[in-house]
Design an enzyme around this catalytic site. Sequence first.
Site, PDB file in Angstrom:
ATOM      1  N   ASP A   1      -7.837   8.288   9.628  1.00 49.18           N
ATOM      2  CA  ASP A   1      -8.827   7.129   9.225  1.00 49.18           C
ATOM      3  C   ASP A   1      -9.067   6.270  10.378  1.00 49.18           C
ATOM      4  O   ASP A   1      -9.763   5.261  10.442  1.00 49.18           O
ATOM      5  CB  ASP A   1      -8.549   6.636   7.968  1.00 49.18           C
ATOM      6  CG  ASP A   1      -9.562   5.599   7.375  1.00 49.18           C
ATOM      7  OD1 ASP A   1     -10.792   5.917   7.658  1.00 49.18           O
ATOM      8  OD2 ASP A   1      -9.255   4.475   7.212  1.00 49.18           O
TER       9      ASP A   1
ATOM     10  N   ILE B   1       0.826  -1.291   0.043  1.00 46.45           N
ATOM     11  CA  ILE B   1      -0.070   0.051   0.062  1.00 46.45           C
ATOM     12  C   ILE B   1       0.688   1.342  -0.142  1.00 46.45           C
ATOM     13  O   ILE B   1       0.280   2.216  -0.793  1.00 46.45           O
ATOM     14  CB  ILE B   1      -0.818   0.141   1.173  1.00 46.45           C
ATOM     15  CG1 ILE B   1      -1.796  -1.260   1.424  1.00 46.45           C
ATOM     16  CG2 ILE B   1      -1.907   1.353   1.288  1.00 46.45           C
ATOM     17  CD1 ILE B   1      -2.659  -1.480   2.556  1.00 46.45           C
TER      18      ILE B   1
ATOM     19  N   HIS C   1     -12.493   4.828   9.686  1.00 46.89           N
ATOM     20  CA  HIS C   1     -11.680   3.515   9.491  1.00 46.89           C
ATOM     21  C   HIS C   1     -12.486   2.985   8.056  1.00 46.89           C
ATOM     22  O   HIS C   1     -12.950   1.967   7.953  1.00 46.89           O
ATOM     23  CB  HIS C   1     -11.919   2.291  10.571  1.00 46.89           C
ATOM     24  CG  HIS C   1     -10.668   1.369  10.363  1.00 46.89           C
ATOM     25  ND1 HIS C   1     -10.254   0.638  11.333  1.00 46.89           N
ATOM     26  CD2 HIS C   1     -10.164   0.805   8.971  1.00 46.89           C
ATOM     27  CE1 HIS C   1      -9.181   0.026  10.630  1.00 46.89           C
ATOM     28  NE2 HIS C   1      -9.066   0.007   9.628  1.00 46.89           N
TER      29      HIS C   1
ATOM     30  N   GLU D   1     -11.292   2.908  18.549  1.00 48.74           N
ATOM     31  CA  GLU D   1     -12.414   2.711  17.666  1.00 48.74           C
ATOM     32  C   GLU D   1     -13.585   2.225  18.425  1.00 48.74           C
ATOM     33  O   GLU D   1     -13.398   1.113  19.014  1.00 48.74           O
ATOM     34  CB  GLU D   1     -11.821   2.180  16.511  1.00 48.74           C
ATOM     35  CG  GLU D   1     -10.934   2.884  15.665  1.00 48.74           C
ATOM     36  CD  GLU D   1     -10.372   2.364  14.453  1.00 48.74           C
ATOM     37  OE1 GLU D   1     -10.796   1.637  13.978  1.00 48.74           O
ATOM     38  OE2 GLU D   1      -9.253   2.922  13.959  1.00 48.74           O
TER      39      GLU D   1
ATOM     40  N   ARG E   1      -2.986   2.049  11.472  1.00 48.09           N
ATOM     41  CA  ARG E   1      -3.575   1.707  12.682  1.00 48.09           C
ATOM     42  C   ARG E   1      -3.481   2.653  13.780  1.00 48.09           C
ATOM     43  O   ARG E   1      -2.325   3.546  13.829  1.00 48.09           O
ATOM     44  CB  ARG E   1      -3.178   0.575  13.171  1.00 48.09           C
ATOM     45  CG  ARG E   1      -3.226  -1.026  12.632  1.00 48.09           C
ATOM     46  CD  ARG E   1      -4.822  -1.339  12.721  1.00 48.09           C
ATOM     47  NE  ARG E   1      -5.273  -2.390  12.232  1.00 48.09           N
ATOM     48  CZ  ARG E   1      -5.680  -2.774  10.996  1.00 48.09           C
ATOM     49  NH1 ARG E   1      -5.973  -1.496  10.429  1.00 48.09           N
ATOM     50  NH2 ARG E   1      -6.063  -3.761  10.501  1.00 48.09           N
TER      51      ARG E   1
ATOM     52  N   ARG F   1      11.756  -1.126   7.444  1.00 47.50           N
ATOM     53  CA  ARG F   1      12.448  -2.149   8.358  1.00 47.50           C
ATOM     54  C   ARG F   1      13.764  -2.158   7.651  1.00 47.50           C
ATOM     55  O   ARG F   1      14.917  -2.066   8.244  1.00 47.50           O
ATOM     56  CB  ARG F   1      12.021  -3.525   8.352  1.00 47.50           C
ATOM     57  CG  ARG F   1      11.215  -3.749   9.803  1.00 47.50           C
ATOM     58  CD  ARG F   1      10.969  -5.314   9.864  1.00 47.50           C
ATOM     59  NE  ARG F   1      10.176  -5.696   8.700  1.00 47.50           N
ATOM     60  CZ  ARG F   1       8.696  -5.815   8.796  1.00 47.50           C
ATOM     61  NH1 ARG F   1       8.062  -5.555   9.963  1.00 47.50           N
ATOM     62  NH2 ARG F   1       8.025  -6.253   7.828  1.00 47.50           N
TER      63      ARG F   1
HETATM   64  C1  8YV Z   1     -10.981  -3.024   7.468  1.00 42.75           C
HETATM   65  C2  8YV Z   1      -8.387  -3.121   7.613  1.00 42.75           C
HETATM   66  O1  8YV Z   1     -11.130  -2.322   8.342  1.00 42.75           O
HETATM   67  O2  8YV Z   1      -7.567  -4.493   6.016  1.00 42.75           O
HETATM   68  C3  8YV Z   1      -7.443  -4.069   7.120  1.00 42.75           C
HETATM   69  O3  8YV Z   1      -6.444  -4.348   7.907  1.00 42.75           O
HETATM   70  O4  8YV Z   1      -8.245  -2.360   8.489  1.00 42.75           O
HETATM   71  C4  8YV Z   1     -10.000  -2.770   6.726  1.00 42.75           C
HETATM   72  O5  8YV Z   1      -9.800  -2.854   5.563  1.00 42.75           O
HETATM   73  C5  8YV Z   1     -11.495  -4.614   8.043  1.00 42.75           C
HETATM   74  O6  8YV Z   1     -10.460  -5.430   7.899  1.00 42.75           O
HETATM   75  C6  8YV Z   1     -12.897  -5.015   7.308  1.00 42.75           C
HETATM   76  O7  8YV Z   1     -13.092  -6.224   7.520  1.00 42.75           O
END
Ligand code: 8YV
Length: 312
Positions: free
Chosen positions: A253, A152, A276, A258, A229, A172
């Site tokens: 986000d 990503i 999120h 949360e 996160r 890393r």
């Molecule tokens: C979703 C995420 O919140 O992929 C992840 O790690 O944080 C998100 O895409 C979630 O997992 C959807 O279930």
Amino acid sequence: MTPTLLAASPLNPLFVKALQTKYSVIGPMSHDALMAHPDRELIEVIAAGGESKVPASMMDALPALKLISVMGVGYDGVDVGHAIQRGAMVTHTPNVLNDDVADLAIALMLSVTRRIPQAHQFVRAGEWAKGGLPLATKLSGMRLGIVGMGRIGQAIAHRAEAFGMPIAYTARSAKSNLPYTFVADIEDLASQVDMLTLITPGGAGTHHMVNAAVLKALGPKGYIVNVARGSVIDEAALVEALQTGVIAGAGLDVFENEPTPLPALLTMDNVVLTPHVGSATDATRQAMADLATANINRHFAGEPLETPVPEC
Ligand code: 8YV
């Protein structure tokens, strides 16, 4: 016999729908309820989401456990070390969400610098006819720092190139195949950029990686965007930095708690918040549900799993 699966937490409806064609899904439920469940000793699979918690105690309640399938790329809530000890595999859903999360990172960068939420509210409130909106900050050409240069991170960098943003990153280790500047230390990286974007896994290894010192290094013209996160940022230190002008603004986000970000964040004018939603489009959530289900189907068919986590 229809296999029974345990949901670790409330699952995405697309995941539930895909699973229910072949399996019986129980849970989420308390530890006591699980211990008393008649199917407990037969359950081979835990189905989870990116934010689910799958502790050792949940795994140990299931003597036949073989697989934890996470619908999400992040799996910091899963005790992977314990799963490996128990001889269970863990799978996640990489790649299919790269575009969406990278798109949202760019959207937050634009929103916070160009003050899109404020501009939207300005027009809606009928303020336009009374005068202009204060000028915003230019994103194109800003120096971008990316924390985490995985799939990503690279998708974000690729997009940022089109905005003429010089790109540096920390990870890393340096990735010799990439044309971007590697900076080993996050504080050094922050001091060299105008926009710091986080897309590194959560968990103990990155907990509060962005602290008061990193925010100070980013400086009063610097912005931060977090699509990783919430645990990666010391949120209390972030609030203080935003309140006192230590940094210019933030697009967030994800949050430490949360769905309840620190209340101060909810009222700040230099902050843009989303709930999120990095991967939250129809197409991507369907692809994630399909991949998470495919891993479970492969387990029951005795085939190699499609996307095990790197540790497995
Ligand atoms: C979703 C995420 O919140 O992929 C992840 O790690 O944080 C998100 O895409 C979630 O997992 C959807 O279930």
